[in-house]
Structures are given as structure tokens and as C-alpha cells.
Design an enzyme around this catalytic site. Structure first.
Site, PDB file in Angstrom:
ATOM      1  N   MET A 111       0.845  -1.180   0.000  1.00 22.36           N
ATOM      2  CA  MET A 111       0.000   0.000   0.000  1.00 22.36           C
ATOM      3  C   MET A 111       0.889   1.242   0.000  1.00 22.36           C
ATOM      4  O   MET A 111       1.447   1.600   1.026  1.00 22.36           O
ATOM      5  CB  MET A 111      -0.918   0.003   1.218  1.00 22.36           C
ATOM      6  CG  MET A 111      -1.672   1.290   1.386  1.00 22.36           C
ATOM      7  SD  MET A 111      -2.881   1.327   2.713  1.00 22.36           S
ATOM      8  CE  MET A 111      -1.845   1.495   4.127  1.00 22.36           C
ATOM      9  N   PRO A 112       1.053   1.900  -1.143  1.00 21.16           N
ATOM     10  CA  PRO A 112       1.821   3.140  -1.172  1.00 21.16           C
ATOM     11  C   PRO A 112       1.115   4.245  -0.384  1.00 21.16           C
ATOM     12  O   PRO A 112      -0.102   4.412  -0.482  1.00 21.16           O
ATOM     13  CB  PRO A 112       1.881   3.496  -2.653  1.00 21.16           C
ATOM     14  CG  PRO A 112       1.608   2.228  -3.374  1.00 21.16           C
ATOM     15  CD  PRO A 112       0.672   1.461  -2.481  1.00 21.16           C
ATOM     16  N   LEU A 113       1.897   4.980   0.387  1.00 20.14           N
ATOM     17  CA  LEU A 113       1.410   6.164   1.089  1.00 20.14           C
ATOM     18  C   LEU A 113       2.237   7.336   0.580  1.00 20.14           C
ATOM     19  O   LEU A 113       3.459   7.363   0.755  1.00 20.14           O
ATOM     20  CB  LEU A 113       1.573   6.026   2.602  1.00 20.14           C
ATOM     21  CG  LEU A 113       1.305   7.282   3.426  1.00 20.14           C
ATOM     22  CD1 LEU A 113      -0.120   7.767   3.229  1.00 20.14           C
ATOM     23  CD2 LEU A 113       1.606   7.039   4.884  1.00 20.14           C
ATOM     24  N   ARG A 146      -2.752   5.569  -1.021  1.00 19.10           N
ATOM     25  CA  ARG A 146      -3.202   6.652  -0.140  1.00 19.10           C
ATOM     26  C   ARG A 146      -2.391   7.893  -0.449  1.00 19.10           C
ATOM     27  O   ARG A 146      -1.160   7.829  -0.537  1.00 19.10           O
ATOM     28  CB  ARG A 146      -2.998   6.296   1.344  1.00 19.10           C
ATOM     29  CG  ARG A 146      -3.609   4.969   1.777  1.00 19.10           C
ATOM     30  CD  ARG A 146      -5.129   5.019   1.700  1.00 19.10           C
ATOM     31  NE  ARG A 146      -5.733   3.810   2.244  1.00 19.10           N
ATOM     32  CZ  ARG A 146      -6.156   2.789   1.505  1.00 19.10           C
ATOM     33  NH1 ARG A 146      -6.010   2.801   0.196  1.00 19.10           N
ATOM     34  NH2 ARG A 146      -6.729   1.739   2.064  1.00 19.10           N
TER      35      ARG A 146
END
Length: 69
Positions: free
Chosen positions: A1-3, A40
Site C-alpha cells: 500500500m503506497p502512502l 493513499r
């Protein structure tokens, strides 16, 4: 999940900031292959009085530029 975190001096139109964040999410999806729903993007907007360059706030620098014109 890239933030992905973006920090800006406040004052831009909300629509522009939202569009920018959406486009950045799309680029991350395309380039990283991450599912779009897993990405995100958080946008932090900082008051110009709290954005310091050297020993001057951005608000002070902007005011000085305005006075010299």
C-alpha cells in the site's frame, strides 16, 4: 500500500489540491503497478507563518517582496 505525502503552503484552491492528489495516485498506480484502491495520498497544508526558509517565514518573505514592489 503506497502512502504518498504532499506538503504545501496553504492557500491553493481545494479543487486544485484534490485534482493534484488524484493525478498523483493515478501515476503511482500506473508506474508502480499498485492497485488504485490501495494507494493513499495525504495532503498537508501548512500556514505560511509555519513554513520557514532560513530564518524567515514564507509570510515574512512574501510581505518583504510586496513592500519592495
Amino acid at each position: 500500500m503506497p502512502l504518498i505525502q504532499i506538503t504545501l503552503v496553504e492557500g491553493r484552491d481545494d479543487k486544485v489540491v484534490t485534482e493534484c492528489a488524484k493525478e498523483i495516485a493515478q501515476v503511482a498506480h500506473t508506474k508502480l503497478g499498485a492497485p488504485l484502491e490501495s494507494i493513499r495520498v495525504v495532503v498537508n497544508q501548512v500556514p505560511a507563518t509555519h513554513w520557514i526558509v532560513g530564518n524567515q517565514s514564507k509570510a515574512e518573505r512574501d510581505a518583504a517582496k510586496g513592500e519592495s514592489k
